[in-house]
Design an enzyme around this catalytic site. Structure first.
Site, PDB file in Angstrom:
ATOM      1  N   HIS A  92       0.825  -1.213   0.000  1.00  0.00           N
ATOM      2  CA  HIS A  92       0.000   0.000   0.000  1.00  0.00           C
ATOM      3  C   HIS A  92       0.856   1.258   0.000  1.00  0.00           C
ATOM      4  CE1 HIS A  92      -2.705   3.160   1.523  1.00  0.00           C
ATOM      5  NE2 HIS A  92      -3.652   2.462   0.919  1.00  0.00           N
ATOM      6  N   ALA A  93       1.877   1.282   0.859  1.00  0.00           N
ATOM      7  CA  ALA A  93       2.884   2.353   0.903  1.00  0.00           C
ATOM      8  C   ALA A  93       2.363   3.688   1.443  1.00  0.00           C
ATOM      9  CB  ALA A  93       3.529   2.563  -0.476  1.00  0.00           C
ATOM     10  N   ASP A  94       1.145   3.715   1.975  1.00  0.00           N
ATOM     11  CA  ASP A  94       0.651   4.961   2.585  1.00  0.00           C
ATOM     12  C   ASP A  94      -0.365   4.636   3.681  1.00  0.00           C
ATOM     13  OD1 ASP A  94       0.464   7.702   2.977  1.00  0.00           O
ATOM     14  OD2 ASP A  94      -1.060   7.987   1.428  1.00  0.00           O
ATOM     15  N   ILE A  95      -0.040   3.657   4.502  1.00  0.00           N
ATOM     16  CA  ILE A  95      -0.959   3.249   5.576  1.00  0.00           C
ATOM     17  C   ILE A  95      -0.874   4.252   6.718  1.00  0.00           C
ATOM     18  CG2 ILE A  95      -1.377   1.494   7.346  1.00  0.00           C
ATOM     19  CD1 ILE A  95      -0.677  -0.618   5.307  1.00  0.00           C
ATOM     20  N   ASN A  99      -6.442   6.898   6.342  1.00  0.00           N
ATOM     21  CA  ASN A  99      -6.724   6.118   5.144  1.00  0.00           C
ATOM     22  C   ASN A  99      -7.550   4.866   5.437  1.00  0.00           C
ATOM     23  OD1 ASN A  99      -5.697   7.743   3.146  1.00  0.00           O
ATOM     24  ND2 ASN A  99      -3.671   6.800   3.135  1.00  0.00           N
TER      25      ASN A  99
END
Length: 266
Positions: A92-95, A99
């Site tokens: 995901h790289a943006d947890i 979000n």
């Protein structure tokens, strides 16, 4: 590549790779309309707010922090969700807590089985995802995120990373749920990464310290974490101590969320 076309691509990957019973764990885009000067993505509406909204609601109450049974429960749900994403080779790289959306399922769900995927959390914002199926097996990255507070320990120490950036995001999200919406800071002490979150008044401080230690100290990209095993540790504590307390706490949270949503529309 522009974020919005990429997000639509990741959406199609999840459509194809996830089991149908797991697709609702992630935001879904029905159509994308792309123009030279912008784009419009049409998807599901989740208007109960996010985990960050929940934390901020609790800050206004006498207890100031989210009830511990709910924190444990949400941590189990988060781990289960990310587990499904990693199983289809997507990072995901943006947890982060803003979000994770709360959907209609959260209002309706009364099942607290840790294997259930009907909990109502929806992981949103797929625009930063990495599709590892596009790379050879064993690929790792050395790129560093420029945003302070979102750099995983591998980035901070100059080591290669892959799924570890999501482990760091899980740690940061759970830290906010435990302690409030302050930045998730970490420090290296004698080669061991530690969270700076405080758990002195937490009844499960040892559990959480071990949880964060595990997420923050992955030896290398060949020694990745079993999110299922980590989830099992939290589930044991949850079921042993709070099996009969979750439903009334959740009902209260539902009321708080609905009241907050109603107030925001005035």
């Amino acid at each position: 590549m522009d974020t919005n076309p990429w997000e639509f691509y990741i959406n199609t990957c999840l459509d194809a790779r996830l089991k149908p019973a797991h697709r609702h764990l992630f935001s879904s885009i029905h159509s994308a309309h792309l123009f030279r000067n912008g784009s419009v993505l049409l998807g599901e509406l989740h208007n109960l707010g996010t985990l960050l909204n929940m934390v901020n609601i609790y800050r206004t109450l006498s207890e100031r922090v989210v009830a511990q049974p709910l924190v444990l429960y949400f941590a189990v749900c988060i781990l289960h969700t990310v587990e499904q994403l990693h199983a289809v080779h997507v990072v995901h790289a943006d947890i982060k807590p803003d979000n994770f959306m709360l959907s209609q399922r959260f209002l309706e769900n009364k099942c607290f089985d840790p294997e259930s995927t009907e909990h109502g959390l929806v992981l949103n914002d797929l625009g930063q995802c990495i599709d590892l199926q596009m790379f050879p097996d064993g690929t790792a990255f050395t790129t560093t995120c420029l945003t302070s507070g979102f750099q995983c320990t591998e980035m901070l120490s100059g080591k290669p990373w892959s799924y570890q950036t999501d482990y760091f995001g899980i740690a940061g999200t759970c830290s906010v749920c435990c302690s409030g919406p302050s930045p998730h800071n970490v420090s290296n002490q004698d080669g061991v990464w530690r969270t700076n979150a405080m758990f002195r008044r937490n009844p499960h401080s040892e559990l959480w310290l071990e949880f964060f230690h595990t997420l923050l100290n992955i030896p290398d990209c060949r020694s990745l974490l079993s999110l299922r095993m980590l989830r099992g540790n939290l589930t044991d504590v949850l079921q042993k101590n709070y099996n009969n307390k979750l439903l009334p706490l959740k009902r209260r949270l539902v009321v708080l969320l609905l009241e907050s949503h109603k107030a925001s529309r005035r």
